[in-house]
Structures are given as C-alpha cells and as structure tokens.
Write an enzyme that holds these catalytic residues in place. Structure first.
Site, PDB file in Angstrom:
ATOM      1  N   GLU B  59      37.718  24.543  -8.281  1.00  0.00           N
ATOM      2  CA  GLU B  59      38.358  23.294  -8.700  1.00  0.00           C
ATOM      3  C   GLU B  59      38.181  22.997 -10.184  1.00  0.00           C
ATOM      4  OE1 GLU B  59      36.499  23.600  -5.998  1.00  0.00           O
ATOM      5  OE2 GLU B  59      37.609  22.820  -4.274  1.00  0.00           O
ATOM      6  N   LYS B 171      41.744  10.102   3.641  1.00  0.00           N
ATOM      7  CA  LYS B 171      42.619  10.949   4.454  1.00  0.00           C
ATOM      8  C   LYS B 171      43.545  10.144   5.362  1.00  0.00           C
ATOM      9  CE  LYS B 171      42.572  14.929   7.514  1.00  0.00           C
ATOM     10  NZ  LYS B 171      41.749  15.983   8.165  1.00  0.00           N
TER      11      LYS B 171
END
Ligand code: TPP
Ligand code: MG
Lengths: 163, 589
Positions: B59, B171
């Site tokens: 990342e 989420k």
C-alpha cells in the site's frame, strides 16, 4: 505573554482533537481549553488560553485558521475583553474554620453551595488571577479539592465573534 | 429505523456512489490494494470502465504512485486501501505527500460502523492516525454523505495550499443504498482559500524590486504546484535578475538559462548560496525558508535585506524568517499581476548596479562548485552517470529519485528545464519513493522517458514493485548508483563521527541483474566509466522494456558543496577544498 484565543469551528466529531493535536504537534502551550456548542448547533466555540512570544502567537492564529473546520479565530488580547472562569473548591470546615471559610468566601464573593459535617464547597467565578488569589488566601492544608473550568472569554462592547 | 440497507428505485450502493464520484472527478487511475473492508468497493470497481486500477504490491507504493501521478500532471492522485494494516501501510505515503503539499485523495476502508471502537479485526483509528499528516480527513457515517464528502475531499485536496485528504469509509456504508447526487460545487464557510494577492502589497513589491541593487529570486515547490513557471520566467527575464530554485522547485525556472544560479541550500551551488546571503532584495516565490535551504536562520538574518514573500499559505510566511512584504495569494495570479505592473512601468532596474552584481555572481561561478574529479578510468563517478543520463535523455526525462547522496547528485547534475519533471520526496525524505514515483510518472505520460535514480539502500525499500511494473508494462529505467553504502549516512559519519561507519554498510546485496530478470525485466551491470554512456543509450533504446541498470559507483564519493548543520549559507565546504574532510570536522567540533 498570556493570550486568550477564541474560535468558532464546525461542530463535527473530532474537531477538538484537531485543535489539541495542533498544539501538541507544534509544541505550543495550552494553559486551558474549553469548548461547548453555541446557540447555533452547527458551531462550537472554543476558548484557548496560551502563552508565547508575538511570533509564536501569530503562528498559532495562522495554524488555527488553516484547520479546515475552523470558521473564525480571534485573539481577544487584540482588544478589550472579559475573561471568566468558574472554580469549585472543597475546603475543610470544622470548628473555628467554619466561620473563617465563610468569611473568606464572602470577601471573594464566593457562594457556599454544599455544606457537610466537615467541609464546605465554595463556588467562585472571576478571572483566572482572581481564582488564583482566592487559593493563595487559603491555608494549603484546608483545601481538600479544587476543580476549574478553564477560562471563557468574550470581547467588550461591539467586538463580536460570530459567523 | 433507517431503511437504507434496502434498495429503492433510483438508489445505488455506497460503493457504486464512490465509483460515480471518481468518474465525476475524471479520475484516470486508482492505485490500490484490496482487503475485507473494501470488498464492496472492489466489486463496484470490477463493474466500471471509467478508470484503471493499478494493483501495487504494497500500500505504501500505491500512495507514492498516486502522489507522483499528481506531481507529474497536477491532477489529484487517488489511492484506495483496506482498513487496519492496509491503512497504516499507507501512512508513510500520506505523510510524504503532506510534507510536499501534493493533492491526493486516499480512500481507506474501515470496519463496519457498529464494530468501530470494539478493537475489531483490522480496526485502526485512521482518522486519528493520519490527523497530523493530512490536510483534512473524514470518517463517513451515513451513505447519504458519501457524494458530498468526496466532492469536498477533492476540492480541499486541490485548492489553496494543496495536500492529501483521507476519506475513511466503514464497510457497511459501502453496502447501503442511497440516491446519488453529485454536487456541482461546494462552499464551505470554514474553508475559503485566497487566490488574488493584495494589490497594494503587489505594487509595493514591484517598487522594491525595481529599486534593488543586488536582487535575487528564490522559488520553490509552490511555484511548480501553482503552475506559475511561465510567469516567473517572464518576470525574471524582464528584470534580468538571478534566480535560484530549491530542491522542490527544480525546473520551475529552466536550469540551462544563464540567469539560473542552480539549486541553493545544504547542497546548493556556491553562487546560489552566496547570492542568497548577499542580496539586498529577495523575492521568495512558493518557498518556505526551511532549515535545509537557508541553514542557520540567525546567520541568514545577520545581514540586512528586504524580503518579499509570495505564498498561498499565510502560515508559511514569517514562520522561520520575518519578511517585509508578505503577499498571500496564488503564485500564478500574483506573478501575472506583477508582470502587468512591470509592463506599464517606465522605471527600469538599475543597470549599473545590476552589472556589478552579475560580475560578483560570475566571480562566484568561477569556483565551479559542482566540479568533481573525473580522471579515473576504472571507477565510475556517480555525478558522471547523471551527466550522461541528462545527455542521453536530452534533458527531457521524468527523473524520480529516492533519498540519499544519489538524490542530491540527480538534483545537482540533471538540468531540469521544465517543471513537474523532477519528482522526489523533499520534505519527508522518504527512502523507497523512487520506484513507485516512476510508476506514477510513466502512467501519467506513457510515451515519456522515465528514469528512477536510486541507491541500493532505497531501492530495496519498495523493490516488490518490480512486479507491478511487469504487470502494467511500464518501461521505466532504474539508474541504481550502487555504492554499497547508505551513502548519505556514511558521509555524515565520515564528517561528524570520525569515520565510525555504524550500520551504514549495505551487506548481502542481491544480484540486481538476476533479480530484475526474475521479474521478467532486463538487467545490466555497469562497472567502468567507459561503458556508462553506451549502456544508457542501449537501455533507453529499449522503449518498451523495463531496464534495471546497476552502476557500481565510487564507494567513497561525497556530496559537495555542503553546509554542515547549523552553519550559514556562505559557510559551505567545497569539493575542491583540499582539506574538505578536516574542514567538516573542524566545523562540527
Ligand atoms: C525510510 C527512511 N529511512 C531512513 C532514512 C535515513 N537515510 C537518509 S539517506 C539514507 C541512505 C540511503 O542509502 P542509499 O539508498 O544507498 O543512497 P546513497 O546515499 O548511498 O546514494 C538513509 C538511511 C530515510 N531518509 N528514509
Ligand atoms: Mg548507497
């Protein structure tokens, strides 16, 4: 020098941590910091008491203005202003002390708001230095507990901090 | 009760809303890495064709590549990472972009709203973690807020003094449904960046500039970010004044122009640093007088000069050095206004004063502070590699670098004539940026020559991206100046720690040629000065191949000139100084 900085910011989660984080990350002093919503529920008002040279205060103001959530910043020391702080002091009040504590409280225009067998709780408002003076006037051994709110400040007359 | 988890007519999911927002912002690339918290987003991403997703191998590299894409194009870079470890891996990239004011939006997944604060699997307080290294961040708590938040994120990232913005999205919110309305514009009462400079201040500045006897123009990364290069060139040419660029500002004023004195600062040229110190009027444009640029501020301020400072960020003005004429505004707008004023001005700069000032500068130039000993036929000098790189690429490549000696040599010897071509981590000094930066540049400009100048220490910090480069056919040329040392560390140990090379030798290096080959790339070892130019030509002729060039360079070479920590601009040690190493010791002692 001591400065009182007032600011209005969006009443968003985490807003306080942005200000507190800024002060710790850049090593600025915080003597006290108070915050509460205003009559406009979307805004919080904060009063920060800090100290530093003129250059440092200038940077503090600029850095506060740079925070995306901050709407307005005012250095109250730039003009005439009023400063108030609330303090609650629990003092020993046994025997002769009961009269003595009442008398000192009256001199400082305090109010006794709780009375128990061995103690009084005194409420006092004023500038930070007045509250300091009250504590100094007491014998250290009679003070059982103190709690202070930190200063709130407002400009005098038509100096108004509003959106 | 909130019914937003049942889809109604006209509603789309939070994940789809994010895709629409990215489309609306004309995003071309999203650099990212999937994981549990962003699975809904990746599912929506699978179904769209508006932008391309670049799957990195770590990342940190996603954020660096998005950052470089922005540095190369001026557009907002976008990265997408999952919660917890994905998010923390992104932090170095975010901090790097923050220090150099790069506009970027980083979308991070978060655990479901109900799990926040429960020490859930892969939970980290991303808003808390990134608070000190973002321009702003958001935690979205309602699917109906996604579009507005995204709009604000792009607006905040790109306007004013740019910077990274993190949008943290739980989420569950990406699975809920809402109507989609992308706001056309945003207005925020708490955020109103200034564009136009104060016209009174601008007039005053022009007058002071015209009265100068020993003028100097100093421009930084802000000039490049503000796309004000043309305006500066016009101003400097009209006035005939000398210009220096900071490490972040290279290319802002053409390096091959005779008015350019080269880079200033810790490893700046003799002429640039001395002219900074001795000028009587200094125009600073999008630069912030940082510690690596002016050295000791007391030494800098020990001589009087009038300072004009143009910057979009008021907090950059008078932060380290008190200035006389502050001008807060967009550099492009302010410089254009100055140019207009100059055009209508009958007064001209003081020609005779200017002539003697240039004579003094030319005298400093005769020191040839960037000269180095290139007499060896057996050992490759790193400076020589960069000079040849400049020749072979005709000065027109994107050059990314890592952090260390090689970075300084790239900055000193590659003559950047255009802005947005020199891509490096100036503020944070992050080793490991070089390769992901090259990826961002190559994707931004697929036909361009892209060189990643690196060290054997730095390249190993994101070496896994060799795989990404293969997958996306990125024909980057890695220029590894392999000195088998963490050279910049070794240089300081040599100067200030009596040659105690504590942990600065790079042992057990891989065979870089084989390593490159194992990823499907071309590898080259170059060991002799005579082979440098030929190898570079050969590599750049392979227009569609990634070439890893391992140059074995002089292990002992140091970066000069150098201003030791705490010293002033005119207290440089030069490479030509026969006692340069003792000089360094003395200064420290
Ligand atoms: C992530 C990170 N860790 C440590 C450093 C400190 N540091 C600065 S330069 C340097 C040495 C770099 O070595 P190399 O990549 O081989 O480049 P050289 O100086 O030899 O050209 C180090 C360790 C840093 N800048 N970044
Ligand atoms: Mg090295």
């Amino acid at each position: 020098m001591k400065h009182i900085i007032s600011l209005l910011m969006e009443n968003e989660a985490g807003a306080l941590s942005r200000v507190a984080g800024l002060f710790s990350a850049r090593g600025y002093n915080i003597e006290s910091l108070t915050v509460a919503p205003t009559e406009d529920a979307t805004l919080s008002r904060m009063t920060i008491v800090t100290s530093g040279s003129d250059d440092v205060i200038e940077q503090i103001i600029k850095q506060l203005n740079k925070l995306v959530d901050v709407v307005k910043v005012l250095d109250l020391n730039d003009g005439r202003h009023i400063e108030r702080e609330l303090m609650l002091v629990k003092v020993k009040a046994t025997g002769a002390l009961r009269d003595e504590m009442k008398r000192i409280s009256d001199i400082f225009r305090g109010r006794i708001i709780d009375v128990a067998d061995g103690s009084y709780t005194i409420e006092l408002t004023g500038s930070g230095s007045k509250l300091d003076a009250f504590l100094e006037a007491l014998d250290k051994t009679v003070i059982l507990e103190t709690v202070r709110t930190g200063a709130s400040g407002i400009g005098r007359g038509d100096r108004i901090l509003k959106v | 009760m909130d019914q937003s988890n049942q889809q109604k007519v006209g509603q789309i999911s939070g994940a789809e809303i994010i895709m629409r927002c990215l489309h609306e912002e004309k995003v071309k690339f999203v650099f990212g890495y999937p994981g549990g918290a962003v699975l809904h987003i990746y599912d929506a991403l699978f179904k769209q064709k508006d932008f391309k997703h670049i799957l990195v191998r770590h990342e940190q590299a996603a954020v660096h590549a998005a950052d470089a894409f922005s540095r190369a194009t001026g557009e907002v870079g976008v990265a997408l990472v999952t919660s917890g470890p994905g998010a923390t891996n992104a932090v170095t990239g975010i901090a790097t972009a923050y220090m150099d004011s790069i506009p970027m939006v980083v979308i991070s997944g978060q655990v479901p709203t109900a799990a926040i604060g429960m020490d859930a699997f892969q939970e980290v307080d991303m808003v808390g973690v990134t608070r000190p290294c973002v321009k702003h961040n958001f935690l979205i708590k309602d699917v109906r807020d996604i579009a507005m938040t995204m709009k604000k994120a792009f607006y905040i990232a790109a306007s004013g003094r740019p910077g990274p913005v993190v949008v943290d999205i739980p989420k569950d919110i990406t699975a809920e449904f809402a109507e989609y309305n992308y706001p056309k514009s945003v207005e925020m009462r708490s955020y109103t960046p200034v564009i136009k400079g104060h016209s009174g201040q601008i007039k005053k500045a022009v007058k002071i500039l015209l009265d100068a006897k020993r003028p100097m123009i100093y421009s930084g990364g802000g000039l490049v970010l503000g796309d004000a290069s043309n305006e500066l060139v016009k101003l400097a040419r009209t006035l005939g004044y000398p210009v220096t660029n900071t490490l972040m500002g290279l290319g802002g004023y053409p390096a091959t122009d005779k008015q350019n004195l080269g880079m200033l600062g810790m490893h700046g040229t003799y002429e640039a640093n001395n002219a900074m110190q001795e000028c009587d009027v200094l125009l600073a444009v999008g630069a912030r007088f940082d510690d690596r640029v002016i050295g000791n501020p007391e030494h800098f301020l020990s001589v009087p000069r009038t300072i004009i400072h143009i910057d979009v960020d008021p907090s950059s003005i008078s932060k380290r050095v008190k200035v006389d004429v502050p001008i807060v505004g967009h550099v492009q707008s302010v410089l254009s206004e100055m140019n207009e004023l100059l055009a209508s001005e009958s007064k001209k700069p003081d020609a005779s004063a200017l002539k003697s000032w240039w004579a003094r500068i030319d005298d400093w130039r005769t020191k040839k502070s960037l000269s180095y000993d290139d007499s060896s036929t057996s050992i490759i000098k790193p400076q020589y590699v960069i000079e040849k790189l400049w020749e072979v690429t005709k000065g027109d490549a994107y050059v990314t670098s890592d952090v260390g000696q090689h970075q300084m040599w790239a900055a000193q010897y590659y003559k950047f004539d255009k802005p947005r071509r020199w891509i490096n981590s100036g503020g944070l000094g992050t080793m490991g940026v070089g390769l992901p930066y090259a990826m961002g540049c190559q994707l931004a400009d697929p036909k361009a020559q892209v060189a990643c100048v690196t060290g054997e220490g730095s390249i190993q910090m994101n070496i896994q991206e060799l795989s990404t480069c293969k997958q996306f056919h990125l024909p980057i040329k890695v220029i590894l100046l392999n000195n088998r040392y963490l050279g910049m560390v070794r240089q300081w140990q040599e100067f200030f720690y009596e040659n105690r090379y504590s942990e600065s030798y790079m042992d057990s290096l891989p065979d870089f040629v084989k390593l490159a080959e194992s990823y499907g790339h071309v590898g080259m070892d170059i060991e002799k000065p005579a082979d440098v130019e030929g190898a570079l030509k050969e590599a750049f002729a392979m227009k569609d191949r990634f070439v890893f060039m391992n140059f074995l360079t002089d292990q002992k070479e140091n970066v000069f000139p150098m201003i030791p920590n705490g010293k002033g601009l005119s207290e440089m040690i030069l490479g030509s100084d026969p006692n340069k190493d003792d000089a360094a010791n003395e200064i420290e002692g």
